[in-house]
Motif scaffolding. Structure first.
Motif, mmCIF file in Angstrom:
data_model
loop_
_atom_site.group_PDB
_atom_site.id
_atom_site.type_symbol
_atom_site.label_atom_id
_atom_site.label_comp_id
_atom_site.label_asym_id
_atom_site.label_seq_id
_atom_site.Cartn_x
_atom_site.Cartn_y
_atom_site.Cartn_z
ATOM 1 N N LEU A 168 2.307 -0.383 -5.611
ATOM 2 C CA LEU A 168 1.037 -0.927 -6.097
ATOM 3 C C LEU A 168 -0.097 -0.456 -5.195
ATOM 4 C CD1 LEU A 168 2.321 -4.565 -6.660
ATOM 5 C CD2 LEU A 168 1.996 -2.801 -8.405
ATOM 6 N N MET A 169 -1.201 -0.073 -5.814
ATOM 7 C CA MET A 169 -2.378 0.399 -5.093
ATOM 8 C C MET A 169 -3.602 -0.306 -5.660
ATOM 9 S SD MET A 169 -1.456 4.392 -5.506
ATOM 10 C CE MET A 169 0.286 4.666 -5.795
ATOM 11 N N GLU A 170 -4.361 -0.941 -4.793
ATOM 12 C CA GLU A 170 -5.598 -1.602 -5.216
ATOM 13 C C GLU A 170 -6.735 -1.094 -4.347
ATOM 14 O OE1 GLU A 170 -5.494 -5.883 -5.417
ATOM 15 O OE2 GLU A 170 -3.335 -5.831 -5.814
ATOM 16 N N LYS A 194 -6.413 4.000 4.721
ATOM 17 C CA LYS A 194 -7.806 4.460 4.809
ATOM 18 C C LYS A 194 -8.263 5.212 3.562
ATOM 19 C CE LYS A 194 -7.217 5.061 9.749
ATOM 20 N NZ LYS A 194 -5.814 5.465 9.883
ATOM 21 N N ALA A 195 -7.349 5.932 2.933
ATOM 22 C CA ALA A 195 -7.700 6.753 1.770
ATOM 23 C C ALA A 195 -7.818 5.883 0.515
ATOM 24 C CB ALA A 195 -6.644 7.830 1.560
ATOM 25 N N SER A 255 -13.359 1.236 1.082
ATOM 26 C CA SER A 255 -13.223 2.672 0.836
ATOM 27 C C SER A 255 -11.761 3.117 0.876
ATOM 28 C CB SER A 255 -14.034 3.459 1.866
ATOM 29 O OG SER A 255 -13.546 3.184 3.167
ATOM 30 N N GLY A 256 -10.842 2.164 1.069
ATOM 31 C CA GLY A 256 -9.427 2.488 1.184
ATOM 32 C C GLY A 256 -8.583 1.861 0.077
ATOM 33 N N THR A 257 -7.325 1.587 0.440
ATOM 34 C CA THR A 257 -6.341 1.093 -0.521
ATOM 35 C C THR A 257 -5.514 -0.029 0.086
ATOM 36 O OG1 THR A 257 -6.139 3.300 -1.495
ATOM 37 C CG2 THR A 257 -4.320 1.770 -1.915
ATOM 38 N N ALA A 308 -1.918 9.234 6.686
ATOM 39 C CA ALA A 308 -2.457 10.385 7.402
ATOM 40 C C ALA A 308 -2.654 11.582 6.457
ATOM 41 C CB ALA A 308 -1.542 10.763 8.548
ATOM 42 N N LEU A 309 -1.677 11.829 5.580
ATOM 43 C CA LEU A 309 -1.790 12.951 4.643
ATOM 44 C C LEU A 309 -2.908 12.698 3.633
ATOM 45 C CD1 LEU A 309 -0.811 15.633 3.464
ATOM 46 C CD2 LEU A 309 0.878 14.314 2.140
ATOM 47 N N ALA A 310 -2.960 11.506 3.045
ATOM 48 C CA ALA A 310 -3.976 11.196 2.042
ATOM 49 C C ALA A 310 -5.380 11.346 2.619
ATOM 50 C CB ALA A 310 -3.758 9.787 1.494
#
Length: 157
Positions: free
Chosen positions: A109-111, A18-19, A115-117, A152-154
């Motif tokens: 890897l993060m894309e 979600k983040a 609104s998330g990743t 959850a933390l992000a």
């Protein structure tokens, strides 16, 4: 750098978080944040060291119920902020060879995705037997639980 996955030696976890990537990146690169999510509960992660540059250290100690403490240290290979983090336990800080290791390289890897990743974690092992051992130890469940904790933390940042 492009990478070709080897299905005989690599395991991959894909999640939609979600983040946004900036927050997920912080959770991967700030020691106090990484300690909060890196291993599935009830494992406690402590003594996190991250020198966020190629050749820098990536190290944690995990306190595992009924198994004691496990310290792992490795070398960061690639840093592309908010997109890619690569580290290995096959080398120590400064690209120095290590005598013993679990024997894997992690590619995170993060894309951006809405609104998330779109989050991909790839564990590359030396041999098919090591891949199978990691899979049998619960790679999908363990890394999946850690990814849920990361998400959850992000979301709180």
């Amino acid at each position: 750098m492009t990478m070709t996955q080897n299905l005989d030696t690599d395991l991959e976890l894909i999640r939609h978080l979600k983040a946004p990537p900036a927050k997920v990146w912080r959770c991967w690169t700030e020691p106090a944040l990484l300690a909060q999510w890196f291993a599935p509960k009830p494992v406690v992660t402590r003594d996190v060291k991250i020198d966020l540059r190629p050749g820098g250290i990536f190290a944690t100690t995990m306190d595992i119920p009924d198994m004691g403490s496990q310290t792992g240290a490795g070398c960061i290979l690639e840093v592309e902020p908010q997109r890619r983090l690569v580290w290995t336990d096959l080398l120590g800080p400064g690209y120095r060879p290590v005598a013993e290791s679990f024997g894997f390289t992690a590619i995170i890897l993060m894309e951006p995705e809405g609104s998330g990743t779109l989050y991909r974690a790839i564990a590359m092992h030396r041999t098919p037997d090591q891949r199978k051992a990691d899979e049998d130890m619960g790679f999908e469940a363990g890394w999946g639980a850690a990814a849920a904790q990361l998400d959850a933390l992000a979301a709180t940042l």
